[in-house]
Design an enzyme around this catalytic site. Sequence first.
Site, PDB file in Angstrom:
ATOM      1  N   SER A  76      -3.469   1.025  -4.913  1.00 36.69           N
ATOM      2  CA  SER A  76      -2.770  -0.138  -4.360  1.00 36.69           C
ATOM      3  C   SER A  76      -3.700  -1.331  -4.164  1.00 36.69           C
ATOM      4  O   SER A  76      -3.298  -2.335  -3.589  1.00 36.69           O
ATOM      5  CB  SER A  76      -2.124   0.224  -3.016  1.00 36.69           C
ATOM      6  N   GLU A 103      -6.013   9.270   0.168  1.00 38.61           N
ATOM      7  CA  GLU A 103      -6.303   7.831   0.169  1.00 38.61           C
ATOM      8  C   GLU A 103      -7.263   7.404  -0.950  1.00 38.61           C
ATOM      9  O   GLU A 103      -7.045   6.387  -1.591  1.00 38.61           O
ATOM     10  CB  GLU A 103      -6.886   7.390   1.526  1.00 38.61           C
ATOM     11  N   HIS A 153       0.832  -1.210   0.000  1.00 37.33           N
ATOM     12  CA  HIS A 153       0.000   0.000   0.000  1.00 37.33           C
ATOM     13  C   HIS A 153       0.870   1.265   0.000  1.00 37.33           C
ATOM     14  O   HIS A 153       0.639   2.189  -0.785  1.00 37.33           O
ATOM     15  CB  HIS A 153      -0.924  -0.011   1.218  1.00 37.33           C
ATOM     16  N   HIS A 176       1.263   5.196  -2.360  1.00 37.64           N
ATOM     17  CA  HIS A 176       1.601   6.559  -1.936  1.00 37.64           C
ATOM     18  C   HIS A 176       2.824   7.179  -2.602  1.00 37.64           C
ATOM     19  O   HIS A 176       2.823   8.368  -2.904  1.00 37.64           O
ATOM     20  CB  HIS A 176       1.828   6.595  -0.418  1.00 37.64           C
TER      21      HIS A 176
HETATM   22  N1  HBI Z   1      -0.186   5.315   9.417  1.00 34.41           N
HETATM   23  N2  HBI Z   1       1.589   3.940   8.844  1.00 34.41           N
HETATM   24  C1  HBI Z   1       0.532   4.680   8.485  1.00 34.41           C
HETATM   25  N3  HBI Z   1       0.207   4.763   7.163  1.00 34.41           N
HETATM   26  C2  HBI Z   1      -0.866   5.488   6.752  1.00 34.41           C
HETATM   27  O1  HBI Z   1      -1.143   5.550   5.522  1.00 34.41           O
HETATM   28  C3  HBI Z   1      -1.640   6.172   7.714  1.00 34.41           C
HETATM   29  C4  HBI Z   1      -1.253   6.070   9.068  1.00 34.41           C
HETATM   30  N4  HBI Z   1      -1.979   6.705   9.999  1.00 34.41           N
HETATM   31  C5  HBI Z   1      -3.128   7.520   9.693  1.00 34.41           C
HETATM   32  C6  HBI Z   1      -3.442   7.574   8.254  1.00 34.41           C
HETATM   33  N5  HBI Z   1      -2.723   6.938   7.378  1.00 34.41           N
HETATM   34  C7  HBI Z   1      -4.587   8.358   7.661  1.00 34.41           C
HETATM   35  O2  HBI Z   1      -5.555   7.510   7.116  1.00 34.41           O
HETATM   36  C8  HBI Z   1      -5.326   9.374   8.487  1.00 34.41           C
HETATM   37  O3  HBI Z   1      -5.894   8.758   9.630  1.00 34.41           O
HETATM   38  C9  HBI Z   1      -4.530  10.578   8.817  1.00 34.41           C
HETATM   39 FE    FE Z   2      -2.454   5.162   3.084  1.00 32.48          FE
END
Ligand code: HBI
Ligand code: FE
Length: 319
Positions: free
Chosen positions: A241, A222, A177, A182
Site C-alpha cells: 500500500s 505488514e 492501507h 490488506h
Molecule cells: N488497527 N485499525 C487498525 N489497523 C491495523 O492494521 C492495525 C491496528 N492495530 C494494530 C495493528 N494493526 C498491528 O500492527 C499490530 O500492532 C497487531
Molecule cells: Fe496494516
Amino acid sequence: APVGSKRKGADEQAAPRRVPLGIQEVDNGAILGFSAELSEDHPGFHDAAYKQRRVNICNLARSHRIGEPIPHISYTAEEVAVWGSALTRLEHLFQQHACKEFQRSWPLFDLRPDAVPQLEDLSQVLQGTTGFRIRPVAGLLHPRDFLNGLAFRTFHSTQYMRHSSKPDYTPEPDVIHEVIGHLPMLADPSFASLAHAIGVASLAADEEQLKHLVKLYWYTVEFGVVREGSDVKAFGAGILSSYGELQHMAAGGAEVAPLDVWQPLPKISYKDGYQKRYFALESFEAGAVELQAYCASLQAGLTDEVRRCGARQLRASPG
Ligand code: HBI
Ligand code: FE
C-alpha cells in the site's frame, strides 16, 4: 526456552483477563495514537475541516454494531483524488512485485480510481472467499484487540482517508492501507489461515507472548515477503500500500532474511522510514505451519523439551 514463553513467578501473576468468546466481546474502542485527536506531527494537524471529517467518520465506526451493515461514506472529490492516484500508481508495480496470491485475489474487489470503495461491499467479497468480515474502527486499534479480531475472522478497518497534503504517506492506517494492502491477501485461503492462526494464539497469550505475536504479525502481515522461485515478492500490506516502500523492496533496498518464528525479532519502528530488513516465507503453507507450531507451544503445561521436539517434527514434515 522459545521466545515469549518465560514462566511467571507466583508473586507476579497478572489479574485474570477475560478471553473473548466471540467478536461481540472484542473491544473496538481502545484506539492508540491519533484517532480523531491528531498530534502535531500529523499531516492534518493544522486542517480544522480534516479533523472534523475524521471525528464524523470515527463516530460512525464507534456506533457500529456487529451484524449491521457498515455505514456508507460519501467521499469528497478531494478524497477520491487521493485514492485514485494511489491506486493508479501502485497498480503499475503489482504485476512484477506483488506475490501471486495477491494478484489472484486483486480482480475480485474490482477497485477503480474514480470511487473509494465502500467497506460493506468489500466485506461481502471477503465473506464469499475466506469468511473474513470487516468491522469498522476509529483508528489504530490496541494490538491485543486487533489480533483477537483475527481469531474470529474479523478484520478491523479504518474508513477515513489520509491527508491530501501527503498522499504517499500516512503515520497510521487509513482506508488506502487497509483496502489495497490488506484485503486482497485476506481473500486468499492460505494467507487467511496464517492470519487466523496468529489471532487464535493471541486470545490466551500473556503480555510477553503477545509482544512476540505482534512482531510476527508485523514482519509477515505488514511487511512480509515470500519466495517465488529465485524472486522475492511482496505480500505485506505496509509494502503493497506504499509506493515508496514497494519501490524500495523492488530495488533490493533491504536485506532479506528467512523468518524463524522461534527466534527474537527486531524491535518494531513506526517512524524510521523504509524497512531495513524483510523476513521471507518459503510459502504461505509453510509459514502457517510454523506459526501454528509456535502458537501451539504457547499452551501452558508443555515442557520446553516437548515444544522444541514438536517444532522439529512440524518443520521436518510441513503440510
Ligand atoms: N488497527 N485499525 C487498525 N489497523 C491495523 O492494521 C492495525 C491496528 N492495530 C494494530 C495493528 N494493526 C498491528 O500492527 C499490530 O500492532 C497487531
Ligand atoms: Fe496494516
